[in-house]
Scaffold this motif. Structure first.
Motif, PDB file in Angstrom:
ATOM      1  N   TRP A 170       0.818  -1.203   0.000  1.00 47.63           N
ATOM      2  CA  TRP A 170       0.000   0.000   0.000  1.00 47.63           C
ATOM      3  C   TRP A 170       0.858   1.263   0.000  1.00 47.63           C
ATOM      4  O   TRP A 170       0.457   2.301  -0.510  1.00 47.63           O
ATOM      5  N   ARG A 191      -0.132  -0.547  -4.571  1.00 44.98           N
ATOM      6  CA  ARG A 191      -1.590  -0.545  -4.582  1.00 44.98           C
ATOM      7  C   ARG A 191      -2.117   0.889  -4.551  1.00 44.98           C
ATOM      8  O   ARG A 191      -1.754   1.679  -3.675  1.00 44.98           O
ATOM      9  N   THR A 196      -3.281  -1.925  -9.060  1.00 51.20           N
ATOM     10  CA  THR A 196      -1.909  -2.236  -8.672  1.00 51.20           C
ATOM     11  C   THR A 196      -0.991  -2.141  -9.877  1.00 51.20           C
ATOM     12  O   THR A 196      -1.309  -2.663 -10.943  1.00 51.20           O
ATOM     13  N   PRO A 220      -1.929  -9.184  -1.382  1.00 50.40           N
ATOM     14  CA  PRO A 220      -1.483  -8.009  -0.627  1.00 50.40           C
ATOM     15  C   PRO A 220      -0.426  -8.367   0.411  1.00 50.40           C
ATOM     16  O   PRO A 220      -0.427  -9.467   0.967  1.00 50.40           O
ATOM     17  N   GLU A 229      -6.948  -4.523   2.391  1.00 54.44           N
ATOM     18  CA  GLU A 229      -8.028  -4.398   1.418  1.00 54.44           C
ATOM     19  C   GLU A 229      -9.330  -4.836   2.087  1.00 54.44           C
ATOM     20  O   GLU A 229      -9.319  -5.605   3.044  1.00 54.44           O
ATOM     21  N   ASP A 245      -9.808  -0.068  -1.077  1.00 50.76           N
ATOM     22  CA  ASP A 245      -8.477   0.073  -0.487  1.00 50.76           C
ATOM     23  C   ASP A 245      -8.486   1.312   0.405  1.00 50.76           C
ATOM     24  O   ASP A 245      -9.529   1.903   0.659  1.00 50.76           O
TER      25      ASP A 245
END
Length: 409
Positions: A170, A191, A196, A220, A229, A245
């Motif tokens: 992330w 992400r 992504t 993830p 997520e 997200d």
């Protein structure tokens, strides 16, 4: 080294797989091709039939109690493409974050050679134990593995010439910058609101500067500091799935009521993307962005319009409404559309239609993704997405003008 299953049949299948990756342009570098041909993929998933081990799909290795996949042997095309991005050279010190089955770590060891050093960390003790056995079976027991939170890197062996993040991240935490050697490369699947991109980053003047972004959908990254997520399932049996997200949650009960109302379907007059890959990022710039996957049975029954792709597509959701991209026609007559449901359907359909038409004017632009310190003013960015440790800046650069033909004398 145990190679009881590395039969002539396995070697032939491995060759066929790599030939296909090369033919489709997924493998472009000779070192990566050589590594893929040398490392026996099937030894990292014992008990899996050889045709499946050398197929093009990911293979789940660990699940939690609910059946959610925690680690997997990734699809070979994604591994090959990310290794091309990473550009490991003999003698390099490499850190892999997200060990999985150990297969990618073995490829990294092959690329780094006997003078190099590969360290692979994973937060799941079970994954590390399985990876160690696979690495030993394949002859790469010298790869160092550790149970650790990948968001913290692995300071004991730093600095690293290359860092590969094998799961969707992330954000780019400070530890990765601190442990990367000057001139080093970090490859991470970043992400961005349900979208992504695997990006090859270099570090200069406190900024992560990205190049060679490619679409992907890995598992993830997990850890105490990672942003999860969220998945929402509508209908019983399931009719539609939404994935969000940025720690943004959706109310399934409120959204289910949107299924009961009429569909708003708008056609944009824009043809779907071909080789251009940043349409979904035009939508990711929206705070309402999410990933939408209508159930195929619901589509066949006429309950919902199909999404842009069989695996779903980009969309947007509010508290009680959702919308997503669809398409109709084939070839040059194909057209992008927007399917919307709920009280906000007209507004969401208009929002996504505007985004699609804006994308069309920039569809041949080149995308660049950089990561700056947080709260940095970035007036030149096309869009920005704030994170905890960085502000992601997305830039679209127009193609150079076509030179005018030289007049004949």
């Amino acid at each position: 080294m145990v190679i009881s299953r590395d039969s002539a049949s396995a070697e032939a299948m491995r060759g066929t797989l790599v030939d296909a990756l090369r033919r489709h342009g997924i493998v472009s570098g000779e070192p990566v091709e050589e590594a893929l041909r040398a490392v026996p993929r099937h030894l990292f998933v014992p008990g899996v039939p050889l045709p499946r081990a050398y197929g093009h799909e990911a293979i789940t290795a660990h699940r939690d109690e609910s059946g959610t996949t925690l680690s997997a042997l990734p699809e070979p095309g994604l591994v090959a493409a990310m290794l091309d991005q990473l550009d490991v050279r003999p003698g390099h010190r490499v850190l892999e974050i997200g060990t999985g089955t150990g297969y990618t770590a073995a490829l990294l060891a092959r690329l780094a050679g006997p003078e190099g050093r590969v360290t692979s960390v994973d937060i799941l003790p079970g994954a590390v134990a399985v990876a160690r056995r696979g690495l030993a079976r394949a002859g790469y027991g010298h790869v160092e593995t550790a149970v650790a939170d990948g968001l913290l890197g692995h300071a004991e062996r730093a600095p690293y010439d290359r860092v590969l993040v094998s799961a969707g991240a992330w954000d780019l935490p400070p530890a990765w910058a601190d442990q990367l050697a000057p001139g080093g490369v970090l490859v991470a699947p970043l992400r961005l609101r349900g979208v992504t991109r695997s990006v090859a980053f270099t570090r200069r003047d406190g900024v992560w500067r990205g190049r060679a972004a490619l679409s992907c959908a890995p598992l993830p990254l997990r850890g105490p500091g990672e942003v999860a997520e969220h998945r929402v399932v509508l209908g019983d049996p399931p009719v539609l799935r939404l994935r969000t997200d940025d720690d943004r949650t959706l109310d399934a009960a409120a959204l289910e009521s949107a299924l009961d109302g009429p569909e708003t379907l708008v056609w944009t007059g824009v043809r779907p993307p071909g080789g251009e890959s940043h349409l979904d990022l035009h939508l990711a710039a929206l705070p309402e962005c999410c990933r939408v996957l209508p159930d195929l049975d619901a589509v066949r029954a006429g309950l919902l319009t199909a999404a842009l792709h069989p695996w779903g597509g980009p969309g947007a959701a509010t508290a009680d409404s959702f919308a997503y991209l669809t398409r109709r026609g084939i070839g040059t007559s194909a057209e992008l559309g927007v399917s919307a449901h709920g009280p906000d359907a007209p507004a969401l359909a208009d929002l996504l239609t505007t985004r699609v038409r804006t994308w069309h004017t920039t569809r041949h632009h080149t995308l660049h993704i950089n990561a700056h310190p947080p709260n940095t003013p970035l007036p030149d960015a096309t869009w920005t997405i704030p994170k905890h440790h960085t502000t992601i800046a997305l830039h679209l650069t127009p193609p150079p003008p076509t030179p005018l033909p030289t007049p004949k004398p």
